[in-house]
Design a protein around this motif. Sequence first.
Motif, PDB file in Angstrom:
ATOM      1  N   ALA A 175     -60.175   1.620 -33.924  1.00  0.00           N
ATOM      2  CA  ALA A 175     -59.084   1.056 -33.313  1.00  0.00           C
ATOM      3  C   ALA A 175     -58.956   1.796 -31.796  1.00  0.00           C
ATOM      4  O   ALA A 175     -58.367   1.383 -30.925  1.00  0.00           O
ATOM      5  N   TYR A 176     -59.560   2.789 -31.442  1.00  0.00           N
ATOM      6  CA  TYR A 176     -59.476   3.496 -30.441  1.00  0.00           C
ATOM      7  C   TYR A 176     -60.929   3.041 -29.375  1.00  0.00           C
ATOM      8  O   TYR A 176     -61.973   3.510 -29.901  1.00  0.00           O
ATOM      9  N   SER A 177     -60.692   2.695 -28.311  1.00  0.00           N
ATOM     10  CA  SER A 177     -61.894   2.596 -27.110  1.00  0.00           C
ATOM     11  C   SER A 177     -61.656   3.543 -26.062  1.00  0.00           C
ATOM     12  O   SER A 177     -60.549   3.970 -25.680  1.00  0.00           O
ATOM     13  N   ARG A 178     -62.995   4.039 -25.617  1.00  0.00           N
ATOM     14  CA  ARG A 178     -63.184   5.308 -24.882  1.00  0.00           C
ATOM     15  C   ARG A 178     -62.546   4.782 -23.543  1.00  0.00           C
ATOM     16  O   ARG A 178     -62.950   3.741 -22.762  1.00  0.00           O
ATOM     17  N   THR A 179     -61.688   5.415 -22.737  1.00  0.00           N
ATOM     18  CA  THR A 179     -61.010   5.304 -21.558  1.00  0.00           C
ATOM     19  C   THR A 179     -61.518   6.223 -20.179  1.00  0.00           C
ATOM     20  O   THR A 179     -61.067   6.032 -19.278  1.00  0.00           O
ATOM     21  N   ALA A 180     -62.086   7.514 -20.877  1.00  0.00           N
ATOM     22  CA  ALA A 180     -62.444   8.474 -20.172  1.00  0.00           C
ATOM     23  C   ALA A 180     -63.556   9.331 -20.625  1.00  0.00           C
ATOM     24  O   ALA A 180     -63.388   9.660 -22.004  1.00  0.00           O
ATOM     25  N   ALA A 181     -64.557   9.547 -20.116  1.00  0.00           N
ATOM     26  CA  ALA A 181     -65.857  10.319 -20.431  1.00  0.00           C
ATOM     27  C   ALA A 181     -65.910  11.356 -19.317  1.00  0.00           C
ATOM     28  O   ALA A 181     -66.591  11.098 -18.260  1.00  0.00           O
ATOM     29  N   ASN A 194     -50.182   6.935 -26.959  1.00  0.00           N
ATOM     30  CA  ASN A 194     -50.895   6.937 -28.380  1.00  0.00           C
ATOM     31  C   ASN A 194     -52.530   7.028 -27.731  1.00  0.00           C
ATOM     32  O   ASN A 194     -52.967   6.368 -26.785  1.00  0.00           O
ATOM     33  N   HIS A 195     -53.172   8.094 -28.297  1.00  0.00           N
ATOM     34  CA  HIS A 195     -54.568   8.557 -28.008  1.00  0.00           C
ATOM     35  C   HIS A 195     -55.322   9.289 -28.852  1.00  0.00           C
ATOM     36  O   HIS A 195     -54.518   9.971 -29.566  1.00  0.00           O
ATOM     37  N   VAL A 196     -56.512   9.280 -28.455  1.00  0.00           N
ATOM     38  CA  VAL A 196     -57.447  10.508 -29.163  1.00  0.00           C
ATOM     39  C   VAL A 196     -58.244  11.106 -28.297  1.00  0.00           C
ATOM     40  O   VAL A 196     -58.687  10.479 -27.200  1.00  0.00           O
ATOM     41  N   ALA A 197     -57.988  12.495 -28.137  1.00  0.00           N
ATOM     42  CA  ALA A 197     -58.902  13.257 -27.032  1.00  0.00           C
ATOM     43  C   ALA A 197     -59.918  14.215 -27.829  1.00  0.00           C
ATOM     44  O   ALA A 197     -59.580  14.769 -28.947  1.00  0.00           O
ATOM     45  N   GLY A 235     -69.517  27.559 -30.396  1.00  0.00           N
ATOM     46  CA  GLY A 235     -68.424  26.872 -29.841  1.00  0.00           C
ATOM     47  C   GLY A 235     -68.255  25.754 -30.968  1.00  0.00           C
ATOM     48  O   GLY A 235     -68.728  25.782 -32.164  1.00  0.00           O
ATOM     49  N   GLY A 236     -67.691  24.482 -30.480  1.00  0.00           N
ATOM     50  CA  GLY A 236     -67.317  23.343 -31.271  1.00  0.00           C
ATOM     51  C   GLY A 236     -66.524  22.235 -30.799  1.00  0.00           C
ATOM     52  O   GLY A 236     -66.333  22.311 -29.553  1.00  0.00           O
ATOM     53  N   TRP A 237     -65.847  21.525 -31.625  1.00  0.00           N
ATOM     54  CA  TRP A 237     -65.068  20.450 -31.240  1.00  0.00           C
ATOM     55  C   TRP A 237     -63.585  20.392 -31.586  1.00  0.00           C
ATOM     56  O   TRP A 237     -63.632  20.896 -32.970  1.00  0.00           O
ATOM     57  N   TYR A 238     -62.659  20.318 -30.742  1.00  0.00           N
ATOM     58  CA  TYR A 238     -61.336  20.039 -31.213  1.00  0.00           C
ATOM     59  C   TYR A 238     -61.017  18.645 -30.884  1.00  0.00           C
ATOM     60  O   TYR A 238     -61.392  18.061 -29.817  1.00  0.00           O
ATOM     61  N   ALA A 239     -60.137  17.899 -31.629  1.00  0.00           N
ATOM     62  CA  ALA A 239     -59.553  16.656 -31.425  1.00  0.00           C
ATOM     63  C   ALA A 239     -58.020  16.504 -31.906  1.00  0.00           C
ATOM     64  O   ALA A 239     -57.645  17.150 -32.799  1.00  0.00           O
ATOM     65  N   GLU A 292     -65.660  27.370 -21.201  1.00  0.00           N
ATOM     66  CA  GLU A 292     -66.853  26.415 -20.854  1.00  0.00           C
ATOM     67  C   GLU A 292     -66.877  24.966 -21.645  1.00  0.00           C
ATOM     68  O   GLU A 292     -66.813  24.895 -22.739  1.00  0.00           O
ATOM     69  N   PHE A 293     -66.694  23.914 -20.917  1.00  0.00           N
ATOM     70  CA  PHE A 293     -66.334  22.598 -21.503  1.00  0.00           C
ATOM     71  C   PHE A 293     -67.629  21.828 -21.368  1.00  0.00           C
ATOM     72  O   PHE A 293     -68.196  21.801 -20.038  1.00  0.00           O
ATOM     73  N   ASN A 294     -68.030  21.249 -22.449  1.00  0.00           N
ATOM     74  CA  ASN A 294     -69.155  20.396 -22.287  1.00  0.00           C
ATOM     75  C   ASN A 294     -68.913  19.060 -22.160  1.00  0.00           C
ATOM     76  O   ASN A 294     -69.708  18.077 -21.464  1.00  0.00           O
ATOM     77  N   ALA A 295     -67.632  18.570 -22.713  1.00  0.00           N
ATOM     78  CA  ALA A 295     -67.274  17.210 -22.514  1.00  0.00           C
ATOM     79  C   ALA A 295     -65.718  17.201 -22.816  1.00  0.00           C
ATOM     80  O   ALA A 295     -65.327  17.799 -23.675  1.00  0.00           O
ATOM     81  N   LEU A 296     -65.044  16.046 -22.337  1.00  0.00           N
ATOM     82  CA  LEU A 296     -63.590  15.694 -23.052  1.00  0.00           C
ATOM     83  C   LEU A 296     -63.724  14.021 -22.876  1.00  0.00           C
ATOM     84  O   LEU A 296     -63.939  13.279 -22.099  1.00  0.00           O
ATOM     85  N   ASN A 297     -63.830  13.565 -24.048  1.00  0.00           N
ATOM     86  CA  ASN A 297     -63.763  12.085 -24.136  1.00  0.00           C
ATOM     87  C   ASN A 297     -62.302  11.681 -24.516  1.00  0.00           C
ATOM     88  O   ASN A 297     -61.812  12.306 -25.814  1.00  0.00           O
ATOM     89  N   ILE A 298     -61.798  10.745 -23.994  1.00  0.00           N
ATOM     90  CA  ILE A 298     -60.497  10.408 -24.344  1.00  0.00           C
ATOM     91  C   ILE A 298     -60.451   8.755 -24.709  1.00  0.00           C
ATOM     92  O   ILE A 298     -61.214   7.978 -24.014  1.00  0.00           O
ATOM     93  N   TYR A 299     -60.002   8.552 -25.749  1.00  0.00           N
ATOM     94  CA  TYR A 299     -59.843   6.887 -26.206  1.00  0.00           C
ATOM     95  C   TYR A 299     -58.251   6.478 -26.631  1.00  0.00           C
ATOM     96  O   TYR A 299     -57.667   7.586 -26.969  1.00  0.00           O
ATOM     97  N   GLU A 300     -58.181   5.310 -26.282  1.00  0.00           N
ATOM     98  CA  GLU A 300     -56.579   4.750 -26.201  1.00  0.00           C
ATOM     99  C   GLU A 300     -56.849   3.219 -27.039  1.00  0.00           C
ATOM    100  O   GLU A 300     -57.844   2.829 -27.216  1.00  0.00           O
TER     101      GLU A 300
END
Length: 313
Positions: A17-23, A97-100, A199-203, A305-313
């Motif tokens: 249900a969530y589409s990426r709006t920022a990579a 409403n989003h996923v980061a 490191g790892g991933w947080y969401a 150190e951030f490798n990426a931030l992907n945001i979905y809405e």
Amino acid sequence: MFAPLFLVALNALHVAAYSRTAALYGQNFLNAFTFQSIADPTNGRGNYVDLGQAWNDGLITVNGGSLTLRADSWTKLGASGPGRNTFRLMSNTQYNNHVAVFDIGHMPTGCGTWPAVWEVGQDWPNNGEIDIVEGVNSQEPNQSTLHTSNGCTMPASRKMSGYATGGLDCSVYDTDNTGCGTKYTKANSFGPDFNNAGGGWYAIVKTSTAISMYFWGRNDGSVPNEVRNPGQTVNPASWGTPSAYYPSTQCNFNTHIGSQNIIINLAFCGDWAGAASVYGASGCPSTCTDYVNSNPSAFSEAYFEFNALNIYE
């Protein structure tokens, strides 16, 4: 032939249900945020600098898709004057409403450090604050917390792998701003163990009915493929039990949680890290302020150190 309603509902849960709006990677990650050169609201020994000074002082490194944000680890400070130069970034975009999903390779460590990745609404605390990554003085594990105005509580029983700490009342007024925290169960979710594991991933998944937060270590076999290899959509319903879970059953999100800006910052000392009972219990020497002032080389590991931030809405 029509499928039973419960099957329709079950299938609906598994729709991406969530589409990426920022990579966001490297320089475009940095461009998506504004440096906040403000006084430390937590009464700490950090000095938040603007973008220009951060570049000039070497607090920013962009290496391909990687963004590093660090504190000054070379200047000895006097007892008076500004604190240790550091960073506080706020996203240029607000999210409802989003996923980061944050891919982090390294987080700040050291006595006196207070790193955080969090979200906050306007008119704090009336639109809420959601702490995703937070801790002090390198003490594991990670803690996520919800801070609100009066009238927001959490049920005693929630489906999450973490455990409630500090009570179930999220009001900053009732709890002296401790809110309703959740401690994670994995030591490598924060501090030196996080860094040693790569490191790892947080969401965070924020909806009108619940806020869920997840953590996966770099070598965790349960990392969803869409988290490890981000694409155009995500389906958080397939991610399993969250590390921290805040439902709206006893908290009206319409009145307590507004649109959120993402904040990334590194504080020193202050109301939590520098509290005498907390700093001393962490096994840290001297007083927090004296240690931060006098030991710049102790903060060579005080960087994100951030490798990426992907945001979905």
